[in-house]
Write a protein that holds these residues in place. Structure first.
Motif, PDB file in Angstrom:
ATOM      1  N   TRP A 146       0.827  -1.205   0.000  1.00  0.00           N
ATOM      2  CA  TRP A 146       0.000   0.000   0.000  1.00  0.00           C
ATOM      3  C   TRP A 146       0.863   1.257   0.000  1.00  0.00           C
TER       4      TRP A 146
ATOM      5  N   PHE B 111       2.005   1.816  -3.572  1.00  0.00           N
ATOM      6  CA  PHE B 111       0.948   2.387  -4.405  1.00  0.00           C
ATOM      7  C   PHE B 111       0.751   3.872  -4.095  1.00  0.00           C
TER       8      PHE B 111
ATOM      9  N   TRP C 180      -6.824   6.798  -5.822  1.00  0.00           N
ATOM     10  CA  TRP C 180      -5.992   5.629  -5.513  1.00  0.00           C
ATOM     11  C   TRP C 180      -4.998   5.960  -4.406  1.00  0.00           C
TER      12      TRP C 180
ATOM     13  N   ALA D  30      -4.823   3.873  -0.919  1.00  0.00           N
ATOM     14  CA  ALA D  30      -3.553   3.254  -0.507  1.00  0.00           C
ATOM     15  C   ALA D  30      -3.061   3.808   0.829  1.00  0.00           C
TER      16      ALA D  30
ATOM     17  N   THR E 121      -8.995   0.040  -5.661  1.00  0.00           N
ATOM     18  CA  THR E 121      -7.738   0.276  -6.371  1.00  0.00           C
ATOM     19  C   THR E 121      -7.848  -0.200  -7.813  1.00  0.00           C
TER      20      THR E 121
ATOM     21  N   ALA F  44      -2.472  -5.213  -9.181  1.00  0.00           N
ATOM     22  CA  ALA F  44      -3.613  -5.004  -8.284  1.00  0.00           C
ATOM     23  C   ALA F  44      -4.504  -6.249  -8.221  1.00  0.00           C
TER      24      ALA F  44
END
Length: 179
Positions: A15, A18, A54, A58, A78, A157
């Motif tokens: 996470w 991302f 996103w 995250a 996501t 993802a």
């Protein structure tokens, strides 16, 4: 090696990665806008909104405690954000190559309760019409690079979703990288 990959996909580092990638993309967009003078169009702003969503997902997952339902929802969100990024990038790619149908406008058309362009104009204000995107590197346009990135991130993802939901029982007895 597969164990390490699955452990990474199930960790907070996933996470964090991302979120940092999303922040880097937003920083590049702002650099092109403010340092190089390439003003964003409506579709570019849509891309920024998908990336901002996103980042929020995250960042929340990096900070929140582990929970299967929450993780599943976050992975699905996501995937939706990456899908939205891919669709907007594809639309822009088609427009800049004269193949797409449609155009863009100087306003986002969001309702007052979601007026991102008024709340954060430095990030989400439309300032140009769609035509072309600037070259990023090696002759690849920004639309092409975003399309390639979204295409590469979607399997990551999806694998993250699989690892943390459907494949969770298989990896439940292994320790995660950073929890």
């Amino acid at each position: 090696m597969v164990d390490t990959l699955f452990k990474l996909l199930g960790s907070r580092l996933y996470w964090l990665g991302f979120a940092l990638l999303g922040l880097a993309l937003e920083a590049v967009a702002l650099y092109y806008q403010y340092a190089l003078g390439d003003e964003p169009c409506q579709v570019c702003i849509h891309v920024r909104i998908w990336i901002a969503a996103w980042i929020l997902v995250a960042a929340a997952m990096y900070l929140l405690p582990r929970n299967l339902l929450l993780e599943t929802a976050a992975h699905l969100l996501t995937i939706a954000c990456i899908g939205g990024l891919w669709e907007r990038s594809w639309f822009l790619y088609q427009l800049e190559n004269g193949r797409g149908e449609g155009s863009c406008e100087f306003f986002l058309g969001f309702p007052d309760w979601f007026a991102l362009d008024r709340w954060f104009p430095y990030l989400f204000e439309v300032r140009n019409l769609c035509s072309y995107t600037p070259e990023v590197i090696f002759g690849i346009s920004m639309a092409e690079s975003l399309l390639l990135l979204a295409t590469a991130l979607l399997p990551v993802a999806l694998l993250g979703l699989y690892t943390n939901t459907l494949g969770r029982s298989r990896w439940a007895n292994t320790t995660t990288i950073t929890d």
